[in-house]
Every structure is written in structure tokens, then in C-alpha cells.
Design a protein around this motif. Structure first.
Motif, short mmCIF file in Angstrom:
data_model
loop_
_atom_site.label_atom_id
_atom_site.label_comp_id
_atom_site.label_asym_id
_atom_site.label_seq_id
_atom_site.Cartn_x
_atom_site.Cartn_y
_atom_site.Cartn_z
N LEU A 319 0.84 -1.20 0.00
CA LEU A 319 0.00 0.00 0.00
C LEU A 319 0.88 1.25 0.00
CD1 LEU A 319 -2.65 -1.13 2.63
CD2 LEU A 319 -2.78 -1.31 0.14
N GLY A 320 1.24 1.71 -1.18
CA GLY A 320 2.11 2.88 -1.29
C GLY A 320 3.50 2.47 -1.72
N LEU A 321 4.06 3.23 -2.64
CA LEU A 321 5.36 2.85 -3.19
C LEU A 321 6.51 3.35 -2.33
CD1 LEU A 321 7.13 1.70 -5.44
CD2 LEU A 321 6.81 3.86 -6.70
N GLY A 322 6.41 4.60 -1.84
CA GLY A 322 7.56 5.20 -1.15
C GLY A 322 8.76 5.16 -2.08
N GLY A 323 9.92 4.76 -1.55
CA GLY A 323 11.10 4.61 -2.38
C GLY A 323 11.24 3.20 -2.94
N GLY A 324 10.26 2.35 -2.68
CA GLY A 324 10.28 1.00 -3.23
C GLY A 324 10.85 -0.03 -2.27
N VAL A 325 11.12 0.37 -1.03
CA VAL A 325 11.76 -0.54 -0.09
C VAL A 325 10.88 -1.75 0.22
CG1 VAL A 325 12.43 -0.75 2.35
CG2 VAL A 325 13.33 1.11 0.96
N GLU A 326 9.58 -1.53 0.42
CA GLU A 326 8.71 -2.68 0.74
C GLU A 326 8.58 -3.62 -0.47
OE1 GLU A 326 7.77 -3.74 3.51
OE2 GLU A 326 8.21 -2.00 4.75
N VAL A 327 8.65 -3.07 -1.65
CA VAL A 327 8.63 -3.91 -2.86
C VAL A 327 9.90 -4.76 -2.89
CG1 VAL A 327 8.60 -3.90 -5.38
CG2 VAL A 327 7.24 -2.23 -4.10
N LEU A 328 11.02 -4.12 -2.63
CA LEU A 328 12.30 -4.86 -2.64
C LEU A 328 12.30 -5.95 -1.57
CD1 LEU A 328 14.68 -1.78 -3.04
CD2 LEU A 328 14.24 -3.55 -4.77
N ARG A 329 11.74 -5.62 -0.41
CA ARG A 329 11.70 -6.62 0.67
C ARG A 329 10.86 -7.82 0.24
NH1 ARG A 329 12.39 -4.55 5.63
NH2 ARG A 329 10.96 -2.84 5.21
N ALA A 330 9.70 -7.54 -0.37
CA ALA A 330 8.83 -8.63 -0.81
C ALA A 330 9.53 -9.50 -1.85
CB ALA A 330 7.53 -8.06 -1.38
N LEU A 331 10.20 -8.86 -2.80
CA LEU A 331 10.91 -9.62 -3.85
C LEU A 331 12.04 -10.43 -3.23
CD1 LEU A 331 11.09 -6.86 -6.62
CD2 LEU A 331 9.62 -8.88 -6.60
N ARG A 332 12.77 -9.80 -2.32
CA ARG A 332 13.92 -10.48 -1.71
C ARG A 332 13.47 -11.70 -0.90
NH1 ARG A 332 19.12 -8.92 -0.32
NH2 ARG A 332 20.01 -10.12 1.39
N LEU A 333 12.31 -11.57 -0.26
CA LEU A 333 11.86 -12.63 0.64
C LEU A 333 10.87 -13.58 -0.02
CD1 LEU A 333 11.78 -10.52 3.90
CD2 LEU A 333 13.43 -12.24 3.23
N GLY A 334 10.90 -13.61 -1.35
CA GLY A 334 10.25 -14.72 -2.05
C GLY A 334 8.89 -14.46 -2.63
N ALA A 335 8.42 -13.25 -2.69
CA ALA A 335 7.08 -13.02 -3.25
C ALA A 335 7.04 -13.44 -4.72
CB ALA A 335 6.71 -11.55 -3.12
N THR A 336 5.97 -14.11 -5.06
CA THR A 336 5.83 -14.51 -6.45
C THR A 336 5.17 -13.41 -7.29
OG1 THR A 336 4.96 -16.22 -7.88
CG2 THR A 336 3.57 -15.57 -6.06
N ARG A 337 4.46 -12.54 -6.58
CA ARG A 337 3.79 -11.44 -7.28
C ARG A 337 3.68 -10.28 -6.30
NH1 ARG A 337 -1.79 -13.10 -8.03
NH2 ARG A 337 -2.44 -11.53 -6.54
N VAL A 338 4.00 -9.09 -6.77
CA VAL A 338 3.90 -7.90 -5.90
C VAL A 338 3.08 -6.84 -6.63
CG1 VAL A 338 5.15 -6.14 -4.60
CG2 VAL A 338 6.19 -8.40 -4.93
N ASP A 339 1.94 -6.51 -6.08
CA ASP A 339 1.15 -5.39 -6.61
C ASP A 339 1.40 -4.17 -5.72
OD1 ASP A 339 0.05 -7.00 -8.58
OD2 ASP A 339 -1.60 -7.66 -7.27
#
Lengths: 816, 245
Positions: A319-339
């Protein structure tokens, strides 16, 4: 009144409203948003003061309304750029107001300077209204329609361009209004003189567009004091001015919630700021989310989301992009899909382009697993067909929160009971919402978030909501976990192990004691564990909330202020807190709003009473009309603003972008009300007491119907999909059409029976509009938008009663 | 009469407005400092942070020795002994005297202790620590502030303070470990290198809040076994929270 003069009124009204929005943005960029409310509210009293001036000296000027209008409009065009240039340039530091009384003088000086353009515009329009009182409907039509279109045009501009660049254009609109008024001047105007006047005004108005000077204490400015720090890029958006900053010599390393036992050090980062606030970090760790430099993402408290009992490759909604840190965390920790749900296109563009400025910048949006959703957050969730295993939000998914609770008055569309309930509906069976937020002392916003989640679970019919909740915290952050199904043993174990590894404390974990060992992170007053326990206790929560110093009532769509916790119970503590410099312990934005309400009401009252005091030795003008004039115009002035503010707040929750909400509501309301005013003469050819009273009563009835017909929360999907936002706006427009009637009808009556009071009525309306807006905001904050709308209905009912009971018949009144 | 007035004005200006010379530093404005100590003592007695009944006498004595007016820009020097924070330029402030006293007290340091400060600012906190007998290593990001603080500290005779301009994130490994660390720069987290450079038994204090205001203080303690705990402390009186305690 000639068409040219009516057009001039519309143009100047549009310019004045644009000036209001633009100057608010400039103050927000230079200082902080709550101070924009305070300063611009005080400046808008210039409109009320213009009515006072008209009441005192306007009689002599009414003989040449077009000429005086032209001069006043030219004054607007010249003074606006000068006022804009002074924002940030007078050395006003709001952070020192408590400590340094001299700052209050600077604040007063700034408000006076900013009031000049509004006083000029108000004087010009008020003069036309008083001179052509019998045509008040036409003047009010031009005034409102012009203002409504001005609001839409300004919002359109600010969506992509900096506010300072709008200043010359708004000033030019004022100059053009002056030119139109000159054309409306009776007699022959020498073309050369006209051209010279227009050119001079335009030249003065179209000065250079200087960016406001930001406070040196805003985080962006502090970041720029580091050697070598520089702005890489800037973008404008409806949510504020965005900047991307690099600091190569003393790198930014922003990592809220980093565990005490973390060994990984955050890599250098680029900093994202909004209106000078922030930062949100964009790591300089290369494009691969698995890079060693991003190891710290696993050590932050928000990473607990990936230690729950979830599928191995979860689908994640951020919920919210910010600088993309939460997206990077999700990708790093195995998310198969990140919206990623991000309503601000400018922010997404800035993050996507960061790699062009620094090749080492992470690229959270470049990964094929990531999908960016640009939409109003609530609508996007309401119509979503996907299901997610995890929904995450953290301080790093937003950009630019104000310090010290200054943003407590900001609506949080995704922080309400209804929003959490909708999000829970979109989770998979084992799914969870994981919300990380700053930890406050004494605990309040964090406890309110727990109470909100608890209420959302209860609203879904969950029998034991506490079994679906977990809370852990560090020294400055807390993470709330809300699960769709009761937390499993594996989930509880995962949370406990994570907390132990990184030195966080469980404040609530179903089936586990949180007091088994000494806390690692102790609170100075009430511990978070105690607070959470009290807030979710089935039998004692209500008593605890009622007695607690801060408001812990769940945030709802009607009161969507997740950070707002101030209550009247704090009042006894205010003197001591003030003396100790501890006012920031309560919601600073609310304190400023209360101050704005008190000051505007006091000054507005003085402006209203000034004409009476100045003429106390003269024979009173139309004494039989004074009482109802003040009662009626105060009521409809306040009532109009209560409807407007409530509608803006209500729409802001739906759209997620306050500026869009403001533009749409003002556009719909003012244009509709203007149309109502425009047809008022046809609807009520012979004005009198019944017509005025009936018009106000019609508005009260319309508002009552609006209250009785709540808008559905989700789109009505059938053969034709009906958007609730559109439905709401149609209802608002219909009521606003009626709201355009009372003012011109009452002015026409005054123009017939007591023309000397028309400028006074303009002053009353102007002052009521200003303090009414601030008071309405306070009512919406503390009682909700429904209560604010109900109050508006009550105010219009009072206006109807006043008109019915107190307007004297024509024969009994003495012409003024 | 005019001459007398001018001379009086000049004396007042020199005393209150401009930096005093090194020779008169120890005694200048001593009465104001004494009043400031009284204020600090009174607030501390009311507030009772961390259960303490007041500020340690040694801390108050150290504060009484430091000419605060020598460490602030001339334009705010008249207010140097008011119990309020003051702007020092570059978006930085010098903390309210009571907060400085409280932070120093919480560090629980004494003669011979080595202290690291991240965020020199005016140099006042470092000077107070030096007056307590500590050896202070302080790091400032802003070059102009670092130069100014170094010069001012030398001028008032704070020999035990070493100022360095640079990035404080990684601490000062060459001079560590430290008995205490003060982080006055805005911190989103406790930097792991600073925790590593804190001696077992050492303490770290971090003020949290926007410029000109301290919302709370975070006291970080490193136990003998190397484990770390934190404690949030309110520097103001704010009880009871529920009205029932």
C-alpha cells in the motif's frame, strides 16, 4: 451591470480562489501544511475586511463601480506576486512560536501581506454586489461559477506543475479582470491609456515566478546541508512537490525499525522528499533485490510479515510505493507477485527514473513480478478480483509525513475500519495485513490502529478478534499483524522467533504471555503491551478508552483520521506542556487548527462589528434589518462551509488525493450554486420574506435528505455500474443548486429595503466563510463528516427561522 | 547624558549581544547561569524522569561552568540562558538547557570516561561533558558548524573535546570503545556500528523529535554480556494517562 463587468467578476473570483489554493501550496512547501491552513485562513479574512471597508467608505465609490473594480482588480494582480514572494522570506519560523513571541509578530505580518490580494478581490466583487444589489443573482452567479472553474483549473495545473509558476498566471487573470472592468466603464476610454494601464498591470503581475524559500528546519533542507548533497530531480504532483536527493559524501541511511541486533548496515541511499518532508529511501544497492547490500531489509521489524504461516511464494499487495523498499523486501523474501497501489504517478515516475541519475539505484519497479496500480486506493480494493497473501504498509511506503503529529488532521483512506474490513475480504484464507508504524509516547496512534483492526474484525463477524491480532515493537516502531483466520501455531512461533532474534518485544501474541521476561524496549509511561491488552479486552476496553487521555476510538470513513488522538481531556495538561515545550506530545496540527479557529473568529467578529462601532454616533442604517442580516448571513455563511468541508473530507477518503477532492467538490458545489443563483431571479421574481425563508429551508431539507440517503460504499454493479463517488456528487450538486438561492435573494431584499447594509452582509458572509471553514474542519475531525453535514442542515434551518421571524415587512423598514 | 546613555548601551550590547572575550568567559553572565541552574533543578524535580528525583549535582556544576553564550551565534546570545532551544544556523539548534542536563545525567558519566557525540552542533553538549571530566570525541556533518564549534570550544578552554567533520554513522572506531554515546543527529535507527563501539555497561542517549522540541529521549543500555535494551523517557510531566491512577 454589463456583461463585461459580470465576466470581470467571474474572472476575478476564479483568480481569487486560485490564489487561495496556490498560496496554500506555497506555504505548505515553505513551511508545513497545518500552517498553510492557519496562514491562508487569516489571509482570507481580507475578504471580510473588504466588506467592512465597503460598509465604511463604499458609499462614495458606488457611483463608479467599474472604475473602482478595475483599480481593485489591478491591486490584486500586483499584490499577489509580491505576497507570494514574501512567503518564506520574512523569517517566520513556526517551530519557534512557542519559544519566541517575536515569531508571532512575523506571522501576523505575513498574514497581513497575504491578505492584501484577497482584500482587493473582495472589495471589487463586494462593490459590484452592493452597487447592483437588485441583480445580486447575476453577481453571485458570476462569483461562484468563476470560483468553481478557478478551482478546477488550479487543481489541473498543480497536478503537473509547481505552484509558483501559477502565480503570474493568476495575477494575469486579475489584470485581465481589471481590463474587462475598464471596458465596462461608462463613457469613452482612450485606447492608449487603456493599453498602457493593462500593460503596466500585466508587467507588474507577470513578475518572475520565484520558488518559495523552504524552512531550513525541514528534513530536505537539513539533508542538503551535508557536503556534496544535491537535488537530482524534482516533480510536481497533486500530493505535493517531490524531490530526489543524493548525498554522496555523507550518505543517507534511513532504516526505521532496524533491529537492535542487526549486523547488516543499510547501504547508501537516495532520499525522496515531499514538500520537503521525508525521507523515503531508495537504496543504492544495484538492481538485484537479492544483493548483499539489501540484507538489512531482513533485519527491519516490517520483515516479520515474511515469518508468518504463509505460502512459500506469497502474493503481496504493497500500500504505497515510497522509495520501493517494501517492494524490494517482498521480492527479496520470495514473493511470487507484488502489486503496488500508488495513486501518485509522479512518485512512481521518479522512482522508475532514479536509475538514470545513479546507476547503483535499486529498480523496484523493473522486476517482472511487480505490477503498479495507479488508482484511488479504496476503489481499487473494492473492485479487486485478485487475492493476496500479504498486504503491507510501513513508514517506508509513504513519503513526507510531518513531524510531531502535525499531520494528525490528514485523512487516512486505508486506515479506517471499513478499509481494513475490505482488505481482509481480499486476503487468502491464511492471509495477513501487516502494518508498521512509528511508536509514539505516550502510546496512542499505535493503540488506535489496534482498536481499528479489532473493530474491523468484529465488523466481519469474527467471534474472537484478539486471536487474529499480533503486535510487536522496537524502540521506535511497532508492527501490527491482522490475520483473516486465527493466527496458527506456526504463525505465532514465527513471530516470536523473529522478535527474539532482532530484539523486538511482543506486545500481543495470542496464547503467549508478553510478560514472561523483562522487555527489551521499555516505554516510559504505559507500555504498549499494557495498552494493547486494555484496548482489546472484551469487558474493559470501553472503560479504558473512555478514561484514556487520548482518543482511541477506531478510525472510520466518517472520521478517517488514524493519527488523530487529541481529546478535550488533554486540556488540563496544556499549560504545563506549553511551559515545558511539550506541546508536540499532542497532535500539533489540531492545536494549530484550534488556534486558527479562535483567531479567525475573533478577528472576523471585529470586522463585522467595526462598521457598527464606527457609526455609533450616527443615525443607524435600517435598524429593523440589522438583526436578521447578521443572523441570516452568519448562518448561511457557516452552513455553506460546513457542507463544503464535509464533502471534501468525504471525497478525500474515496479518492485518496485531497487536492482532487477539493477541486471536484468546489467545482461541483460552486458551479451548481452559481447556477442556482443565476436562476434565482426567475424562480423568485418578487423577493420577500417568504422567498428568503423558503430558500434556506429548502437547503436544510435537501441536506436532511442527503443525510438520510447514505451513499453505498462499493460500486453498484448491475446492467450499468454506478460509482458511489459519482452518485454522491450528483446529490451534492442538487443540494448546492439550492444553496445558491438564499444569498442573492436576501441581498436583493436588502438592496430594496436597506441598501446600506449590503456591504455589511458581504462582510458577514466573508468572515463567516473563513471561520466557518476552520470550524467545520474541527467538527469533521472530532464529530465526523455526517455531524458536520447535520450541523449545516441545522444552520440553514436557523437561517430560515431567522428570515421567517425577523425580516420586517417592506412598509416597516426604512430605506438605508 | 547622551554619552552616558551610549556607553550604557554599549556595555549592554557587549554583555548580552556579542561574543565575550576569552578573558571574561568564566565569570560573564554567571548570575544568568545560576538562574538557569535553578530552572533546570525546578523542572527536574517536577518531572522525575526515570524515577530520578533530580539532576546529579556534578552535572549541574558542569553546566554552571560552561559559558553557553559563547557557543551560540551572536544574534541569539541574549537568550542563551533562557530555558529554550535556540537556532544556530544550518537547520540546527542548541538544545534547551534542561534537556542537555537531562541527557548528560542519563549518560551517567564522570571524570576519565570517553564519550562519543554524533552531531556536534554548537558544541555545548560536548563542553558540558568535558566539564564533567570526560574526554569527548564529537562528529559534525556540516563543515561550517564543525569549524565554528572547534573554534568556540578552544576559545572557552574545552581542551578535552576533539571535533571532526564527517559522517557519524560509523562512529569513531579509532577512539572507541566508549563509555557513553550521544546521538543528537536525527536517527531513524540505532546504527549498529555505534552499538558495537559502546563498552559493556555503557549508555547511549538519543533525543527524538523535530527541531526545537524533544518528544522523548531513548536511553540505550549495553549490559555486561553485550545485550542491549532501550528505554523511552518523557522529558515532561504528563501523568496520569487514564485519570484513574
Amino acid at each position: 451591470m454589463t456583461p463585461a463587468l459580470a465576466a470581470a467578476v467571474a474572472l476575478l473570483a476564479g483568480a481569487a480562489l486560485a490564489a487561495q489554493v496556490v498560496l496554500s501550496r506555497l506555504v505548505a512547501v515553505a513551511l508545513w501544511q497545518p500552517y498553510a491552513v492557519l496562514i491562508i485562513s487569516l489571509a482570507l479574512l481580507g475578504i471580510g475586511a473588504s466588506g467592512t471597508a465597503l460598509a465604511l467608505i463604499g458609499g462614495r465609490l458606488r457611483a463608479a463601480p467599474a472604475s473602482v473594480f478595475a483599480l481593485a482588480a489591478a491591486g490584486f494582480a500586483v499584490s499577489l506576486p509580491a505576497a507570494a514572494a514574501l512567503i518564506g522570506g520574512v523569517g517566520f519560523n513556526p517551530l519557534e512560536v512557542i519559544w519566541d513571541w517575536g515569531q508571532q509578530l512575523r506571522l501576523a505580518g505575513l498574514c497581513v501581506v497575504l491578505a492584501v490580494p484577497f482584500a482587493c478581490a473582495g472589495f471589487a466583487i463586494g462593490l459590484v454586489l452592493s452597487r447592483f444589489g437588485a441583480r445580486a443573482g447575476l453577481t453571485y452567479f458570476a462569483d461562484l461559477v468563476g470560483a468553481g472553474l478557478g478551482a478546477l483549473a488550479t487543481a489541473g495545473w498543480l497536478a503537473t506543475r509547481p505552484a509558483e509558476q501559477a502565480v503570474p498566471l493568476v495575477a494575469a487573470a486579475g489584470a485581465l479582470a481589471a481590463g474587462l472592468a475598464v471596458l465596462a466603464t461608462p463613457g469613452r476610454v482612450r485606447p492608449v491609456r487603456l493599453a498602457a494601464a493593462a500593460l503596466l498591470t500585466a508587467a507588474l503581475g507577470l513578475g518572475p515566478a520565484a520558488a518559495p524559500v523552504p524552512s531550513p528546519y525541514k528534513p530536505e533542507q537539513v539533508a542538503l546541508t551535508a557536503p556534496g548533497a544535491a537535488r537530482l530531480a524534482t516533480r510536481s504532483s497533486p500530493l505535493g512537490a517531490l524531490t530526489l536527493i543524493a548525498s554522496p559524501e555523507v550518505p543517507l541511511r534511513h532504516a526505521p525499525g532496524l533491529g537492535l541486533t542487526a549486523r547488516a548496515v543499510p547501504p547508501p541511499q537516495l532520499g525522496l522528499f515531499r514538500d520537503g518532508l521525508g525521507p523515503a529511501a531508495l537504496p543504492l544497492a544495484g538492481p538485484d533485490p537479492a544483493a548483499a547490500g539489501l540484507g538489512y531489509l531482513e533485519d527491519q521489524i516490517a520483515a516479520v510479515a515474511y515469518h508468518l504461516d504463509l505460502p512459500a511464494e506469497p502474493a503481496v499487495l504493497v500500500l504505497g510505493l515510497g522509495g520501493g523498499v517494501e517492494v524490494l523486501r517482498a521480492l527479496r523474501l520470495g514473493a511470487t507477485r507484488v502489486d503496488v497501489l500508488e495513486p501518485d504517478r509522479a512518485l512512481a515516475a521518479l522512482v522508475a527514473a532514479a536509475g538514470a541519475h545513479d546507476a547503483a539505484a535499486a529498480r523496484p519497479l523493473a522486476d517482472p513480478r511487480v505490477r503498479l496500480i495507479h488508482a484511488a486506493p479504496r476503489r481499487a480494493i473494492a473492485i479487486a478480483t485478485r487475492r493476496w497473501d500479504l498486504v503491507v504498509a510501513s513508514p517506508e511506503t509513504g513519503v513526507g509525513r510531518a513531524p510531531a503529529g502535525l499531520d494528525a488532521a490528514a485523512a487516512t483512506p486505508l486506515g479506517t475500519v471499513e478499509a481494513v474490513r475490505d482488505l481482509l475480504d481480499r486476503l487468502t484464507e491464511r492471509g495477513a495485513i501487516v502494518l508498521t508504524l512509528g511508536l509514539d509516547t505516550p502510546p496512542r496512534a499505535s493503540l488506535k490502529a489496534v482498536a481499528t483492526a479489532h473493530a474491523a474484525l468484529a465488523a466481519r463477524g469474527v467471534p474472537a478478534p484478539a486471536d487474529h491480532l499480533a503486535v510487536i515493537h522496537g524502540w521506535d516502531t511497532a508492527t501490527l499483524i491482522v490475520t483473516r483466520a486465527p493466527l496458527t501455531a506456526a504463525g505465532r512461533t514465527g513471530i516470536a522467533r523473529f522478535a527474539e532474534t532482532y530484539a523486538f518485544d511482543p506486545a500481543h501474541l495470542p496464547g503467549a504471555s508478553t510478560s514472561g521476561h523483562g522487555p527489551i524496549n521499555q516505554a516510559g509511561t504505559l507500555s504498549l503491551a499494557e495498552g494493547v491488552g486494555a484496548v482489546i479486552a472484551p469487558d474493559a476496553a470501553a472503560d479504558f478508552r473512555a478514561a484514556y487521555k487520548f482518543d482511541l476510538a477506531p478510525a472510520t470513513d466518517d472520521r478517517p483520521y488514524a493519527a488523530l488522538t487529541a481529546t478535550p481531556r488533554l486540556v488540563p495538561d496544556l499549560p504545563a506542556l506549553f511551559a515545558q515545550g511539550g506541546l508536540t506530545l499532542i497532535d500539533g496540527g489540531v492545536v494549530i487548527l484550534v488556534a486558527a479557529c479562535v483567531i479567525t473568529t475573533a478577528l472576523g467578529g471585529l470586522a463585522i462589528l467595526a462598521p457598527l462601532a464606527a457609526r455609533r454616533h450616527e443615525a443607524p442604517i435600517a435598524p429593523g434589518h440589522r438583526g436578521w442580516t447578521i443572523g441570516f448571513f452568519l448562518s448561511i455563511g457557516f452552513g455553506f462551509m460546513f457542507v463544503e468541508i464535509a464533502a471534501i473530507e468525504r471525497l478525500a477518503v474515496r479518492l485518496g488525493v485531497p487536492l482532487d477532492a477539493l477541486a471536484i467538490v468546489l467545482g461541483v458545489m460552486l458551479v451548481s450554486a452559481g447556477l442556482g443563483a443565476g436562476v434565482s431571479r426567475r424562480l423568485v421574481p418578487r423577493v420577500g420574506r417568504p422567498g428568503v425563508a423558503a430558500a434556506a429551508a429548502a437547503v436544510a431539507l435537501g441536506l436532511a435528505i442527503r443525510l438520510a440517503m447514505p451513499v453505498p460504499p462499493d460500486p453498484l454493479i448491475g446492467p450499468v455500474t454506478v460509482d458511489p463517488v459519482g452518485l454522491d456528487l450528483v446529490g451534492l450538486g442538487a443540494v448546492a443548486l439550492a444553496m445558491g438561492l438564499p444569498f442573492p435573494l436576501a441581498v436583493r431584499l436588502l438592496a430594496r429595503d436597506a441598501p446600506g447594509l449590503v456591504p455589511w452582509a458581504w462582510a458577514i458572509n466573508g468572515c463567516a466563510s473563513v471561520s466557518g471553514a476552520v470550524l467545520a474542519a474541527l467538527v469533521a475531525l472530532f464529530a465526523g463528516t455526517v455531524a458536520a453535514t447535520a450541523a449545516a442542515a441545522g444552520l440553514y434551518a436557523v437561517a430560515a427561522l431567522v428570515a421567517a421571524a425577523a425580516i420586517p415587512p417592506p412598509a416597516a423598514s426604512a430605506p438605508g | 547624558m547622551i554619552v552616558i546613555t551610549l556607553v550604557t548601551a554599549l556595555v549592554i550590547a557587549v554583555t548580552l549581544g556579542g561574543p565575550a572575550g576569552a578573558a571574561d568567559a568564566p565569570v560573564a553572565r554567571a548570575a544568568e547561569r545560576a538562574r538557569m541552574i535553578d530552572t533546570i533543578t525546578a523542572i527536574a524535580a517536577q518531572t522525575r524522569v526515570a524515577g530520578a528525583t533530580g539532576i546529579e549535582r556534578a552535572v549541574l556544576d558542569a553546566i554552571a561552568q560552561v559559558p553557553r553564550h559563547e557557543l551560540v551565534p551572536a544574534n541569539v546570545a541574549p537568550h542563551a540562558y533562557d530555558d529554550r532551544p535556540l537556532p544556530i544556523g544550518y537547520g540546527q539548534t542548541i538544545s534547551q538547557p534542561y534537556i542537555v542536563a537531562l541527557m548528560t545525567d542519563l549518560l551517567a558519566v564522570g571524570p576519565g570516561d570517553r564519550v562519543l557525540e554524533v552531531g556536534t552542533g554548537s558544541g555545548y553538549q560536548a563542553a558540558v561533558l568535558a566539564a564533567l571530566g570526560c574526554t569527548v570525541f564529537t562528529i559534525e556533518i556540516v563543515p561550517a558548524l564543525a569549524r565554528r564549534a572547534a573554534g568556540d570550544l578552544a576559545r572557552i578552554g574545552s581542551q578535552a573535546v576533539t571535533v571532526r567533520q564527517g559522517d557519524g554513522y560509523f562512529g569513531w572506531p579509532d577512539q572507541g570503545p566508549f563509555d557513553a554515546v550521544v546521538v543528537t543527529a536525527a536517527a531513524s535507527h540505532i546504527p549498529p556500528p555505534l552499538v558495537a563501539q559502546l563498552k559493556p555497561g555503557g549508555r547511549m542517549v538519543i533525543p527524538v523529535g523535530p527541531p526545537f522540541y524533544v518528544q522523548h529521549l531513548v536511553l540505550v543500555a549495553k549490559a555486561a554480556d553485550g545485550s542491549v535494551t532501550t528505554r523511552r523517557l518523557l522529558p515532561v510531566r504528563f501523568v496520569p494517562l487514564t485519570g484513574r491512577r
